[in-house]
Design a protein around this motif. Structure first.
Motif, PDB file in Angstrom:
ATOM      1  N   GLU A 109      -3.122 -11.258  -2.963  1.00  0.00           N
ATOM      2  CA  GLU A 109      -4.297 -11.828  -3.628  1.00  0.00           C
ATOM      3  C   GLU A 109      -3.843 -13.077  -4.358  1.00  0.00           C
ATOM      4  O   GLU A 109      -2.761 -13.099  -4.969  1.00  0.00           O
ATOM      5  N   THR A 162      -0.721  -2.877  -9.689  1.00  0.00           N
ATOM      6  CA  THR A 162      -2.096  -2.353  -9.681  1.00  0.00           C
ATOM      7  C   THR A 162      -2.977  -3.039  -8.637  1.00  0.00           C
ATOM      8  O   THR A 162      -4.147  -2.691  -8.492  1.00  0.00           O
ATOM      9  N   LEU A 163      -2.418  -4.015  -7.924  1.00  0.00           N
ATOM     10  CA  LEU A 163      -3.194  -4.692  -6.883  1.00  0.00           C
ATOM     11  C   LEU A 163      -3.411  -3.737  -5.710  1.00  0.00           C
ATOM     12  O   LEU A 163      -2.459  -3.220  -5.132  1.00  0.00           O
ATOM     13  N   ALA A 164      -4.672  -3.503  -5.370  1.00  0.00           N
ATOM     14  CA  ALA A 164      -4.986  -2.570  -4.271  1.00  0.00           C
ATOM     15  C   ALA A 164      -5.973  -3.163  -3.273  1.00  0.00           C
ATOM     16  O   ALA A 164      -5.971  -2.808  -2.101  1.00  0.00           O
ATOM     17  N   ARG A 165      -6.841  -4.044  -3.744  1.00  0.00           N
ATOM     18  CA  ARG A 165      -7.854  -4.723  -2.925  1.00  0.00           C
ATOM     19  C   ARG A 165      -8.913  -3.786  -2.356  1.00  0.00           C
ATOM     20  O   ARG A 165      -9.836  -4.224  -1.706  1.00  0.00           O
ATOM     21  N   ARG A 201       0.822  -1.208   0.000  1.00  0.00           N
ATOM     22  CA  ARG A 201       0.000   0.000   0.000  1.00  0.00           C
ATOM     23  C   ARG A 201       0.861   1.265   0.000  1.00  0.00           C
ATOM     24  O   ARG A 201       0.450   2.301  -0.539  1.00  0.00           O
ATOM     25  N   THR A 256      -6.900   3.957  -5.789  1.00  0.00           N
ATOM     26  CA  THR A 256      -6.713   2.521  -5.549  1.00  0.00           C
ATOM     27  C   THR A 256      -7.972   1.725  -5.884  1.00  0.00           C
ATOM     28  O   THR A 256      -7.885   0.614  -6.427  1.00  0.00           O
ATOM     29  N   ASP A 290      -7.604  -1.075  -8.936  1.00  0.00           N
ATOM     30  CA  ASP A 290      -7.799  -2.451  -8.467  1.00  0.00           C
ATOM     31  C   ASP A 290      -8.719  -3.236  -9.399  1.00  0.00           C
ATOM     32  O   ASP A 290      -8.754  -4.458  -9.363  1.00  0.00           O
TER      33      ASP A 290
END
Length: 454
Positions: free
Chosen positions: A307, A293-296, A186, A206, A210
């Motif tokens: 993830e 680009t993973l933000a959840r 993050r 985000t 995501d």
């Protein structure tokens, strides 16, 4: 004529065979959690609405199932708020309770409430259902189980490493051979927002990026515009959509991109530590991949984000998690860093079903069925059944002296591996006839010989 009974959309009944498979998943996860030193807890199905609201972001809050106040408490509803069209205040006056949305926020409340009885770092696992007012579709339910493991009371990155190992071991034991653990931080996302000059809009950025794997680059750009992100910032974000190469190569590109962001570089340092340690330790089946680009989309994450996806099944993520340094502070307990992961048991079940990964022996929950020839034979069966169960082996006596055809059909329908026949000859010789329901072979042996071989 009464209406045909039905269940709420997004919920399911589970038949015995399904439950056997689900319990196999739960027990596999539980055994690995325990191997890594996690302890079991449970929290109530309902929490106070104020406990849950505001912890999951705008989209998450909309999916929380509220529980309507009952009895005289309904008389306390704020009708003035309704007249003033203040629907949020009106809704809060109608509902003081809600079904839990996940297990993490209730766990944070649990830690704060029970802090004097816990030893820190505190490692807990929890396997319980959660509820979300989502639109039901394949792999997405309104009631489903989560299997969580969390550590609070330490900011050591050793726990990120352990949780990645748990992902790998659990899914490998369940038979998955092609899955990817995606990881981000993050702080890197905060650095991206800072470099773009949009630090105050970290959450909308985000939430939008995501969704890259769901709506594509054009869809993300459109949503960024709709969320008020400037065109200049979007242009600066654009190169990140095409970040390529292995993890080391992506790290180098990010170091250059975030060279002027202190928080972004700290996130990179944390990622490098985890990636390098995992590389030296090795994983069984999992691929570990940096995904910038993973933000959840959950507001409480502050560090690592995880993830997991099965690469050969289109069902979305099957596991997730991350670090949440500030979560317990929401309930008055500061400086209590935490990190955790969650296995989506329902999606894992769907993946294993599609890939036919459940062991065939699971289908036979009970090993032996005694055929019932009459009252005298039934007594002999009951006596032997007790001896079998004393050996911790499962068996069942058919309850009535029905036709052999009907009893054998029951054995086939239930998937018994063996049928035991005790008739006059067997009773006279203190023996049994054992029929293998797979091969059809029959073997007669003494009762003592059978008991000894169990």
């Amino acid at each position: 004529m009464s209406a045909k009974p039905s269940i709420v959309k997004g919920t399911r009944d589970f038949l015995p065979l399904t439950m056997v498979k689900r319990n196999y998943i739960f027990s596999t996860i539980k055994n690995v959690f325990e191997k890594f030193g996690f302890l079991p807890i449970e929290t109530p199905s309902m929490e106070k609405t104020e406990t849950l609201m505001g912890k999951y972001g705008e989209e998450g809050d909309r999916l929380i199932f509220r529980v309507l106040n009952s009895g005289d408490t309904l008389k306390k509803a704020d009708t003035k708020a309704f007249e003033e069209e203040n629907l949020v205040r009106f809704a809060n006056s109608l509902s003081e309770k809600a079904l839990r949305y996940d297990l993490t926020v209730p766990f944070a409340r649990y830690v704060v409430q029970n802090q004097n009885e816990l030893s820190f770092p505190f490692k807990r696992f929890q396997i319980q259902p959660v509820w979300r007012a989502d639109r039901p579709q394949k792999g997405r339910y309104r009631e489903f189980y989560q299997c969580d493991a969390d550590v609070v009371g330490s900011d050591s990155l050793i726990y990120e490493i352990e949780l990645i190992q748990i992902f790998d071991e659990v899914l490998s034991k369940l038979g998955l051979t092609d899955f990817t653990i995606k990881i981000n931080n993050r702080k890197i996302l905060s650095g991206i927002a800072e470099v773009c000059g949009e630090s105050e809009k970290l959450v909308p950025i985000t939430v939008a990026i995501d969704k890259l794997d769901k709506i594509g680059k054009e869809g993300v750009v459109k949503e960024l515009v709709e969320r008020g992100i400037s065109q200049e910032a979007i242009t600066k974000i654009d190169p990140l959509f095409d970040l390529s190469g292995n993890n080391d190569e992506k790290i180098k590109q990010l170091e250059a991109y975030l060279a002027e962001s202190e928080v972004g570089l700290k996130g990179i340092d944390e990622l490098k530590f985890v990636l390098n340690r995992i590389k030296s330790l090795g994983l069984d089946k999992a691929k570990l991949e940096l995904e910038v680009t993973l933000a959840r989309g959950l507001n409480y994450y502050t560090g690592a984000i995880f993830e997991v996806a099965a690469n050969n099944v289109k069902i979305g993520s099957i596991c997730g998690g991350g670090r949440y340094d500030d979560l317990t502070a929401l309930f008055g307990l500061k400086d209590m860093s935490g990190v955790g992961i969650s296995f989506g048991a329902d999606r894992i079940y769907d993946v294993m079903t599609e890939l036919d990964l459940f062991p065939t022996e699971l289908m036979a929950a009970t090993q032996y069925l005694f055929i019932n020839f009459g009252e005298k034979e039934q007594d002999a069966c009951l006596n032997l059944a007790k001896q079998i169960r004393d050996k911790n082996v499962s068996c069942e006596v058919y309850p009535e002296a029905k036709s052999m055809k009907k009893q054998m059909k029951y054995a086939n329908d239930r998937g018994f591996p063996y049928v035991i026949l005790i008739g006059d000859n067997e009773m006279n010789n203190d023996s049994i006839t054992l029929k293998n329901m797979v091969s059809g072979d029959q073997d007669t042996m003494s009762t003592s010989e059978f008991i000894n071989q169990l």
